[in-house]
Design an enzyme around this catalytic site. Structure first.
Site, mmCIF file in Angstrom:
data_model
loop_
_atom_site.group_PDB
_atom_site.id
_atom_site.type_symbol
_atom_site.label_atom_id
_atom_site.label_comp_id
_atom_site.label_asym_id
_atom_site.label_seq_id
_atom_site.Cartn_x
_atom_site.Cartn_y
_atom_site.Cartn_z
ATOM 1 N N ASP A 272 -8.190 -7.395 -0.162
ATOM 2 C CA ASP A 272 -7.431 -7.490 1.085
ATOM 3 C C ASP A 272 -8.296 -6.945 2.195
ATOM 4 O O ASP A 272 -9.201 -6.132 1.958
ATOM 5 C CB ASP A 272 -6.123 -6.691 1.012
ATOM 6 C CG ASP A 272 -6.366 -5.208 1.278
ATOM 7 O OD1 ASP A 272 -6.046 -4.742 2.394
ATOM 8 O OD2 ASP A 272 -6.906 -4.515 0.394
ATOM 9 N N CYS B 187 -8.162 -26.863 7.864
ATOM 10 C CA CYS B 187 -7.031 -26.093 8.402
ATOM 11 C C CYS B 187 -6.438 -26.799 9.619
ATOM 12 O O CYS B 187 -7.040 -27.700 10.203
ATOM 13 C CB CYS B 187 -7.459 -24.676 8.771
ATOM 14 S SG CYS B 187 -8.288 -24.518 10.382
ATOM 15 N N ASP C 75 0.853 -1.176 0.000
ATOM 16 C CA ASP C 75 0.000 0.000 0.000
ATOM 17 C C ASP C 75 0.893 1.231 0.000
ATOM 18 O O ASP C 75 2.032 1.188 0.465
ATOM 19 C CB ASP C 75 -0.893 -0.025 1.250
ATOM 20 C CG ASP C 75 -2.018 0.997 1.187
ATOM 21 O OD1 ASP C 75 -2.074 1.745 0.203
ATOM 22 O OD2 ASP C 75 -2.819 1.033 2.121
#
Length: 391
Positions: free
Chosen positions: A273, A313, A93
């Protein structure tokens, strides 16, 4: 370098896209979610775990990395990849959002932004050119232009169209300055322009058209998730992304919930994001296929099930990778995670972070798989039915 290949389109109006983006540090299959690693790390997650859960690209932040550890150290490592030992693509960014978040601690002028360092109080000056110079040292695969993040409101005052126009037009001038400096530096990576315009579709369209004339390799939609009502965020998501060039990647910045990601993909977004999966995980808020849960709540104290019985996961299925619903018993129970949270043990937020990021990345993988199988519409319907079902 950036090459974007549009592989297929989906949905009733063909706005949803399956793509492939080739960058200097690897290939990214889209649509994709990018975990946020502001200070050169995704909080609580080992780089190896990010790799195992399918992360293809992560974020770093120009503003914070400029503050700490500083450009001298970054330059000595040859950039952010070597410094944080992550060898897949990175997007940085520009620092615009962080400058915006400083509020009255900063002063924005045509030339740039003056502010006091939140680390040591030093007086600093960030310009479009300096942002490009910092990001060139970081050697990020995708560099974001410095823009002014137009607020939804300031001290109860909702930003007017006139105020949003002034902000948008300055961001366009900054975009050109970023482009000029990026080329002067001979940066071998890719620079994205950022569409601004507040909550006004006509301003968004003007910003979009002028950025497209500058011919950036990719484009982002900024200035959403800045405190506006949810319906405004959805309205702008429906308006802007699909109007950007079809042959270039489209990035919706700072969004959002699982529902927001699916909605964004339906309307032409390739990249997302958001800090939500990691920040919420640190506060015991967990996303699952069947809705959200707060592991801190007392009802989980004796629950022997994992967070999500269908999840593979490490938190849910353990090293075996076999979900609970298929006979796996190698993960961690809700009762155990509730216990860790109540005791303030760091393992708790580490496991919930792994789960939330895995869930987000797997959601994007499922959307890509559905597109590859030409069943995206059916996937969207099933997604909403599952999330509405509840835990």
């Amino acid at each position: 370098m950036l090459q974007f290949d549009l592989l297929s389109t989906h949905g009733p109006e063909g706005k949803a896209r399956r793509g492939r983006m080739t960058l200097n540090h690897g290939v990214v299959e889209t649509p994709i979610f990018m975990p946020v690693g502001t200070y050169g790390t995704v909080k609580g997650v080992m780089p190896r775990s990010l790799h195992d859960m399918g992360a293809q690209i992560i974020l770093g932040n120009t503003f914070h990395l400029w503050m700490r550890p500083g450009l001298d150290i970054m330059e000595s490592f040859g950039g952010l990849h070597q410094f944080e030992n992550w060898h897949k693509p990175i997007l940085t960014d520009s620092g615009g959002f962080q400058v915006w978040s400083l509020g009255e601690m900063r002063k924005i002028t045509e030339e740039g932004v003056k502010f006091a360092s939140p680390v040591n109080g030093d007086k600093l000056f960030l310009t479009p050119e300096i942002s490009m110079q910092i990001q060139t040292v970081l050697n990020s695969d995708i560099v974001m232009q410095l823009d002014e993040c137009t607020p939804y409101e300031t001290k109860g005052h909702i930003t007017t169209e006139r105020e949003a126009r002034a902000s948008m037009e300055m961001s366009l001038r900054w975009a050109q300055r970023c482009r000029t400096e990026f080329q002067r530096l001979e940066n071998p990576n890719a620079l994205f322009g950022i569409v601004q315009g507040g909550m006004y579709e006509n301003l968004r369209q003007e910003s979009l058209e002028q950025l497209v004339e500058m011919d950036f390799p990719g484009y982002a939609v900024g200035g959403v998730s800045v405190g506006e009502p949810k319906e405004d965020m959805l309205r702008l998501t429906a308006h802007t992304p699909h109007r950007l060039p079809a042959h270039k990647p489209r990035y919706l910045m700072g969004v959002g919930t699982p529902e927001d990601l699916v909605y964004g993909v339906q309307h032409g977004v390739d990249m997302f994001d958001c800090v939500m999966p990691t920040r919420n995980a640190r506060n015991s808020h967990v996303f699952t296929r069947f809705g959200d849960l707060k592991i801190r709540n007392a009802r989980h104290k004796t629950d022997q099930r994992p967070l999500d019985e269908t999840c593979t996961c490490y938190a849910c299925a353990g090293a075996s990778g076999i979900p609970y619903a298929e006979g796996g018993r190698d993960g961690f129970s809700r009762a155990y995670l509730h216990h860790l949270d109540r005791c303030g043990e760091m393992l708790g937020p580490m496991l919930t972070t792994i789960h939330n990021l895995h869930y987000y990345l797997n959601l994007m993988q499922e959307m890509r798989d559905a597109m590859d199988a030409n069943r995206f519409d059916a996937f969207v319907a099933q997604f909403h039915a599952d999330r509405a079902r509840g835990i």
